[in-house]
Design an enzyme around this catalytic site. Structure first.
Site, mmCIF file in Angstrom:
data_model
loop_
_atom_site.group_PDB
_atom_site.id
_atom_site.type_symbol
_atom_site.label_atom_id
_atom_site.label_comp_id
_atom_site.label_asym_id
_atom_site.label_seq_id
_atom_site.Cartn_x
_atom_site.Cartn_y
_atom_site.Cartn_z
ATOM 1 N N GLY A 196 16.041 43.795 69.599
ATOM 2 C CA GLY A 196 17.281 43.753 68.822
ATOM 3 C C GLY A 196 18.196 42.617 69.234
ATOM 4 O O GLY A 196 18.953 42.088 68.424
ATOM 5 N N GLY A 197 18.079 42.223 70.500
ATOM 6 C CA GLY A 197 18.877 41.098 71.001
ATOM 7 C C GLY A 197 18.180 39.757 70.860
ATOM 8 O O GLY A 197 18.737 38.722 71.238
ATOM 9 N N ASP A 211 15.400 49.616 71.884
ATOM 10 C CA ASP A 211 16.088 49.956 70.632
ATOM 11 C C ASP A 211 15.645 51.306 70.077
ATOM 12 O O ASP A 211 16.415 51.985 69.400
ATOM 13 C CB ASP A 211 15.860 48.847 69.603
ATOM 14 N N GLU A 233 11.014 39.139 77.225
ATOM 15 C CA GLU A 233 11.008 40.495 77.786
ATOM 16 C C GLU A 233 9.578 40.979 78.015
ATOM 17 O O GLU A 233 9.272 41.580 79.042
ATOM 18 C CB GLU A 233 11.747 41.455 76.852
#
Length: 225
Positions: free
Chosen positions: A97-98, A85, A104
């Protein structure tokens, strides 16, 4: 810009070779990387095994016939390609952001070659304009929220469909509106010591390459780690 994102995702796939264990990122740019890996498996006979960073990416990969393993079944990931991001001049980044920041980071840590694919708007001098996601356990989340409020971090619970967003790991996300993060390493250490914080979206000194899609084309930047 969408076409440039696609080209960047395809470029990132060039770093993938048969025999590798590959981390598949989450988000709009990583989507194109996953699509290209699926195409190469089908059309070029690419042979890889993948681990994913979200339920959304798992579903996409399964639909493309990409062989998947659990991150628990591998000791090392050869290459992971993901979005970001924000990326600062020292190659520190904000991700999440997701809403997939925990998975991750779990995949990023054992990765030998970690690549981000971004558009040029994500490249900044200092992090902080993008709100920093902090994943927190549901128990005591209100107390944590008030703590962040007292610290002046302008917290907000992330919402989806008029309800609090729940991550794949069944946690909440509190987004911090910090403006500028003067020292992302120190701030990450501060958050690491807060009980109830599961993970945060600061990915400091982790990335090896950043593929940047811009109006003039693609740039591949090497991080100095």
């Amino acid at each position: 810009m969408e076409n440039l994102k696609k080209l960047a995702g395809i470029k990132a796939a060039e770093f993938v070779q048969s025999g590798m264990i590959v981390g598949l990122g989450t988000g709009s740019t990583a989507y194109y990387f996953v699509e290209e890996i699926g195409r190469r498996i089908k059309e070029e006979g690419l042979q890889i095994t993948a681990v994913t960073t979200s339920s959304v990416t798992s579903k996409q990969a399964e639909g493309l016939g990409i062989p998947l393993k659990s991150i628990d079944d591998v000791d090392q990931v050869d290459v992971t390609v993901d979005g970001a991001d924000e990326v600062d001049s020292a190659f520190n980044g904000i991700k999440g952001g997701g809403g997939a920041l925990l998975m991750e980071k779990v995949v990023a840590v054992p990765t030998k070659h970690y690549i981000w694919v971004v558009d040029e708007s994500k490249m900044v001098e200092k992090l902080g304009a993008f709100k920093l996601p902090v994943e927190v356990v549901q128990y005591g989340a209100e107390q944590l929220f008030r703590r962040f409020e007292r610290a002046g971090y302008k917290p907000a619970f992330r919402e989806k469909d008029d309800q609090r967003f729940v991550t794949d790991m069944q946690n909440f996300i509190i987004d911090l509106d910090l403006g500028v993060i003067e020292n992302s390493v120190e701030f990450a250490q501060e958050l690491d010591h807060v009980v109830g914080v599961v993970e945060h979206g600061l990915f400091n000194q982790m990335v090896d390459k950043v593929i940047v899609a811009g109006k003039s084309g693609l740039q591949v930047l090497e991080a100095n780690k």
